[in-house]
Design an enzyme around this catalytic site. Structure first.
Site, PDB file in Angstrom:
ATOM      1  N   ASN A 107       0.971  -1.416  -0.049  1.00  0.00           N
ATOM      2  CA  ASN A 107       0.143  -0.005  -0.035  1.00  0.00           C
ATOM      3  C   ASN A 107       0.889   1.316   0.036  1.00  0.00           C
ATOM      4  O   ASN A 107       1.991   1.377  -0.323  1.00  0.00           O
ATOM      5  CB  ASN A 107      -1.067   0.160   1.141  1.00  0.00           C
ATOM      6  N   ARG A 108       0.394   2.352   0.388  1.00  0.00           N
ATOM      7  CA  ARG A 108       0.972   3.837   0.020  1.00  0.00           C
ATOM      8  C   ARG A 108       1.739   4.340   1.360  1.00  0.00           C
ATOM      9  O   ARG A 108       1.205   4.198   2.352  1.00  0.00           O
ATOM     10  CB  ARG A 108      -0.029   4.851  -0.346  1.00  0.00           C
ATOM     11  N   HIS A 133       3.345   0.152  -3.051  1.00  0.00           N
ATOM     12  CA  HIS A 133       3.636  -1.371  -2.967  1.00  0.00           C
ATOM     13  C   HIS A 133       5.307  -1.711  -3.165  1.00  0.00           C
ATOM     14  O   HIS A 133       5.729  -2.393  -3.925  1.00  0.00           O
ATOM     15  CB  HIS A 133       2.905  -2.196  -4.207  1.00  0.00           C
ATOM     16  N   HIS A 205      -1.086 -10.166  -3.339  1.00  0.00           N
ATOM     17  CA  HIS A 205      -2.057  -9.388  -4.342  1.00  0.00           C
ATOM     18  C   HIS A 205      -2.898 -10.090  -5.487  1.00  0.00           C
ATOM     19  O   HIS A 205      -2.817  -9.764  -6.565  1.00  0.00           O
ATOM     20  CB  HIS A 205      -1.144  -8.295  -5.173  1.00  0.00           C
ATOM     21  N   TYR A 207      -5.788 -11.372  -7.597  1.00  0.00           N
ATOM     22  CA  TYR A 207      -7.248 -10.740  -7.775  1.00  0.00           C
ATOM     23  C   TYR A 207      -8.188 -12.202  -7.840  1.00  0.00           C
ATOM     24  O   TYR A 207      -7.993 -12.844  -8.729  1.00  0.00           O
ATOM     25  CB  TYR A 207      -7.226 -10.381  -9.068  1.00  0.00           C
ATOM     26  N   ASP A 271     -11.486   0.693  -2.822  1.00  0.00           N
ATOM     27  CA  ASP A 271     -10.180   0.747  -2.802  1.00  0.00           C
ATOM     28  C   ASP A 271      -9.648   1.252  -1.213  1.00  0.00           C
ATOM     29  O   ASP A 271      -9.085   2.218  -1.351  1.00  0.00           O
ATOM     30  CB  ASP A 271      -9.485   1.341  -3.865  1.00  0.00           C
ATOM     31  N   GLN A 308      -7.178  -4.677   2.943  1.00  0.00           N
ATOM     32  CA  GLN A 308      -7.548  -3.742   1.572  1.00  0.00           C
ATOM     33  C   GLN A 308      -8.591  -4.448   0.544  1.00  0.00           C
ATOM     34  O   GLN A 308      -8.287  -5.692   0.167  1.00  0.00           O
ATOM     35  CB  GLN A 308      -6.340  -3.274   0.929  1.00  0.00           C
ATOM     36  N   GLU A 337      -6.366  -7.753   0.540  1.00  0.00           N
ATOM     37  CA  GLU A 337      -4.898  -7.814   0.897  1.00  0.00           C
ATOM     38  C   GLU A 337      -4.788  -7.478   2.405  1.00  0.00           C
ATOM     39  O   GLU A 337      -5.216  -6.544   3.098  1.00  0.00           O
ATOM     40  CB  GLU A 337      -4.113  -6.548   0.046  1.00  0.00           C
TER      41      GLU A 337
HETATM   42  C1  BGC Z   1      -4.151  -0.564  -4.454  1.00  0.00           C
HETATM   43  C2  BGC Z   1      -4.753   0.155  -5.489  1.00  0.00           C
HETATM   44  C3  BGC Z   1      -3.945   0.066  -6.900  1.00  0.00           C
HETATM   45  C4  BGC Z   1      -3.479  -1.477  -7.061  1.00  0.00           C
HETATM   46  C5  BGC Z   1      -2.449  -1.795  -7.892  1.00  0.00           C
HETATM   47  C6  BGC Z   1      -4.007  -2.104  -4.816  1.00  0.00           C
HETATM   48  O1  BGC Z   1      -3.683  -2.703  -3.612  1.00  0.00           O
HETATM   49  O2  BGC Z   1      -5.091  -0.239  -3.236  1.00  0.00           O
HETATM   50  O3  BGC Z   1      -4.946   1.493  -5.354  1.00  0.00           O
HETATM   51  O4  BGC Z   1      -4.345   0.673  -7.948  1.00  0.00           O
HETATM   52  O5  BGC Z   1      -3.369  -2.204  -5.838  1.00  0.00           O
HETATM   53  O6  BGC Z   1      -2.802  -2.674  -8.866  1.00  0.00           O
END
Ligand code: BGC
Length: 372
Positions: A107-108, A133, A205, A207, A271, A308, A337
């Protein structure tokens, strides 16, 4: 003539047996296959499984989960994660971390900056001026050392992240073990130690789309999150520090809800980091994801304080080399996540994300599959 025919048939039977046995051998060996090269290193795909037939494939590029094969309610097996057919897919610019391990900080981190012991550190800012990330070359873009553990159900990955890599302080030794458990879960155990204080927040990560390719989006999936609060964010997705209550808002997943129900009232889609209702750090169930048409149910357990939920908002159908050429359109898959909160190093009120020398980072998360 009759004799010739008998000899011909005999040869045919023998060669047929031979090719069967070759196939058999390949099948046994298929638990480890070549997947290409990157940075001069061999990339391999490893498949781990359990006696019930659940299979997970992982490549050592990014420690990436490439497949999770589980049955639907009729026993038909399908692959429930998004991914690519070849390594080129994972290497393409803009690959949105499909299936990969994330680090050093998932994350950020605001403006890619944080201060530790009086020293300011600057990270690569790879997302709207923020660091996302792990920066430009996070743990999703490095080659891990892989070792299959005894039995066919676990894979150990290790990575030595150097002091200063992507701006982070300290040599961090990271170990991740993926296991397919006897009760059909993919268990992920993360461990790390450091020689200087550093932020650490590891996650995966994947999906998910539990329709296994039948539905183009996850809007019909039903989600439940054991969380009554979330971390509110500003317009570049950095937490404001406020933890609003989800009750009676589109963010409320305290009981199972169709993801498509309220998504249009959330700007940009989901998100966000939900604050899990727990005090300790024991492994607890935090989320359930259900796909009614296939009957597949995925339950998420974690030791982490946050999760997340990202509804694949930035997918736009443009990724190449996708599995069977499927178009990964907006909301084609979702991520759950398990993590510490975004921007933890800059937000003293959030759970601690700084690992110090002599301490051990450990997190366990589990994605358990069944049908109902
Ligand atoms: C984030 C998204 C981001 C994505 C990238 C996620 O974990 O929360 O904001 O765009 O990852 O694929």
């Amino acid at each position: 003539m009759k004799q010739i025919l008998i000899i011909f048939l005999a040869i045919a039977v023998v060669s047929c047996n031979n090719s069967n046995s070759k196939e058999q051998t390949n099948k046994n060996m298929s638990s480890e296959t070549n997947y290409g090269t990157f940075d001069g290193k061999e990339i391999k795909q490893y498949t781990i499984s359990n006696a019930a037939g659940m299979e997970v494939s992982i490549i050592n590029y990014g420690g990436t989960v490439t497949k999770i094969i589980t049955p639907d309610k009729n026993g038909k097996k399908g692959d429930v994660v998004l991914g690519y057919d070849t390594l080129s897919g994972y290497l393409q610019t803009g690959n949105p971390y499909l299936g990969s391990l994330i680090g050093r900080y998932g994350n950020r981190i605001a403006n890619g900056k944080f201060t530790l012991d009086g020293k300011e550190y600057s990270l690569a800012t790879n997302n709207n001026g923020q660091s996302l990330h792990g920066g430009n070359k996070g743990y999703d873009k490095v080659v891990w050392d892989a070792k299959k553990l005894p039995g066919d159900s676990s894979l150990e990955l290790t990575y030595a992240s150097k002091d200063g890599e992507e701006g982070y302080p300290g040599n961090l030794s990271v170990k991740v073990v993926y296991t397919v458990t006897t009760d059909n879960a993919l268990k992920i155990e993360y461990d790390a130690t450091t020689d200087k204080a550093t932020p650490v927040n590891l996650t995966n990560h994947c999906y998910f789309n539990l329709s296994a390719g039948a539905d183009s989006t996850i809007l019909d999936h039903e989600l439940e999150l054991n969380a009554s609060k979330f971390t509110e964010v500003n317009d570049v997705l950095i937490p404001t520090g406020k933890l609003p209550d989800v009750k009676n808002t589109p963010m409320d997943f305290t009981s199972s809800k169709r993801i498509g129900k309220d998504i249009d009232s959330v700007k940009g889609g989901y998100d966000h980091n939900w604050v899990i209702n727990k005090n300790g750090t024991t492994l607890e169930k935090v989320a359930s994801l259900y796909h009614p048409a296939s009957g597949r149910l995925m339950e998420v357990f974690t030791t982490e304080p946050g999760i997340q939920f990202y509804s694949g908002n930035f997918l736009d159908g443009s990724l190449k080399y996708t599995k069977n050429g499927q178009k990964y359109v907006v909301h084609a898959g979702l991520c759950l996540e398990t993590q510490h909160f975004p921007d933890g190093p800059n937000q003293p009120s959030f759970p601690n994300t700084i690992l110090k020398p002599g301490e051990k980072y450990h997190q366990t998360s589990l994605y358990k599959f069944s049908v109902k």
